[in-house]
Design an enzyme around this catalytic site. Structure first.
Site, PDB file in Angstrom:
ATOM      1  N   SER A   1      16.339  13.965  -1.917  1.00 26.98           N
ATOM      2  CA  SER A   1      17.366  13.001  -1.539  1.00 26.98           C
ATOM      3  C   SER A   1      16.784  11.919  -0.643  1.00 26.98           C
ATOM      4  O   SER A   1      15.955  12.192   0.224  1.00 26.98           O
ATOM      5  CB  SER A   1      18.495  13.710  -0.792  1.00 26.98           C
ATOM      6  OG  SER A   1      19.424  12.776  -0.280  1.00 26.98           O
TER       7      SER A   1
ATOM      8  N   ARG B   1       0.821  -1.217   0.000  1.00 28.31           N
ATOM      9  CA  ARG B   1       0.000   0.000   0.000  1.00 28.31           C
ATOM     10  C   ARG B   1       0.854   1.266   0.000  1.00 28.31           C
ATOM     11  O   ARG B   1       0.498   2.261  -0.626  1.00 28.31           O
ATOM     12  CB  ARG B   1      -0.964   0.019   1.193  1.00 28.31           C
ATOM     13  CG  ARG B   1      -2.048  -1.023   1.092  1.00 28.31           C
ATOM     14  CD  ARG B   1      -2.990  -0.687  -0.069  1.00 28.31           C
ATOM     15  NE  ARG B   1      -3.991  -1.715  -0.191  1.00 28.31           N
ATOM     16  CZ  ARG B   1      -4.204  -2.436  -1.285  1.00 28.31           C
ATOM     17  NH1 ARG B   1      -3.480  -2.247  -2.354  1.00 28.31           N
ATOM     18  NH2 ARG B   1      -5.145  -3.336  -1.314  1.00 28.31           N
TER      19      ARG B   1
ATOM     20  N   GLU C   1       1.977   1.585  -3.485  1.00 28.91           N
ATOM     21  CA  GLU C   1       0.831   2.008  -4.286  1.00 28.91           C
ATOM     22  C   GLU C   1       0.571   3.507  -4.115  1.00 28.91           C
ATOM     23  O   GLU C   1       0.321   4.220  -5.094  1.00 28.91           O
ATOM     24  CB  GLU C   1      -0.404   1.206  -3.866  1.00 28.91           C
ATOM     25  CG  GLU C   1      -1.659   1.564  -4.623  1.00 28.91           C
ATOM     26  CD  GLU C   1      -2.853   0.763  -4.125  1.00 28.91           C
ATOM     27  OE1 GLU C   1      -3.496   0.129  -4.973  1.00 28.91           O
ATOM     28  OE2 GLU C   1      -3.136   0.782  -2.901  1.00 28.91           O
TER      29      GLU C   1
END
Length: 168
Positions: free
Chosen positions: A120, A94, A97
């Site tokens: 960074s 998740r 995602e």
């Protein structure tokens, strides 16, 4: 998942996590005591970050089960990696995602606010916090705090290897 570097690394991570369990403290509690973010504490104990000598005393005070040999191992540069199956773990899936779904928009905002560059992941801080939402339900706040790095214009007169060759 076990900090890379094979079976030895997996054994070290198990010992580090056992010391944490003995302390009966959360990553957040250890972080507060040691002056570190909760995610960095987890990275240290999973051998994904290197313990600095100046930080060792505070971490040892927070996690008394850390032996001299474990602290010495934690001060070695780690083999940063992850097990390929980790992406199937639901929480990690998740997170990935969410970054994929919002990534293009986040990139556009970085470009608007800073210019052409990136955040960074080396000069980087990360934390996970628990807050209550407007509806009173628990919410997870993941903070990525990374230094902005602008892309360089690749000018040949700034390329030191070429300048060195021309003057030789």
């Amino acid at each position: 998942m076990e900090g890379g570097g094979g079976e030895r690394a997996a054994g070290v991570v198990r010992r580090l996590m056992a010391a944490k369990a003995e302390s009966r403290k959360s990553f957040s509690e250890i972080g507060e005591e040691a002056g570190l973010t909760n995610v960095y504490v987890a990275q240290l104990l999973r051998r994904q970050a290197q313990l600095k000598p100046e930080t060792a005393p505070a971490l040892r005070a927070a996690v008394p089960g850390l032996t001299d040999d474990l602290v010495a191992l934690m001060m070695e540069p780690p083999f940063r990696s992850y097990h390929p199956d980790i992406v199937h773990e639901p929480a990690i899936y998740r997170l990935n995602e969410a970054v994929m779904h919002f990534g293009e928009s986040i990139k556009e905002i970085i470009n608007e606010e800073f210019g052409d560059g990136i955040m960074s992941a080396i000069d980087f801080y990360c934390s996970v916090d628990k807050v209550q939402g407007a509806d009173g339900k628990d919410r997870v706040v993941v903070t990525f705090d990374g230094k902005y790095l602008p892309y360089s214009e690749q000018r040949s007169d700034h390329m030191m290897s070429r300048l060195t060759r021309k003057t030789s």
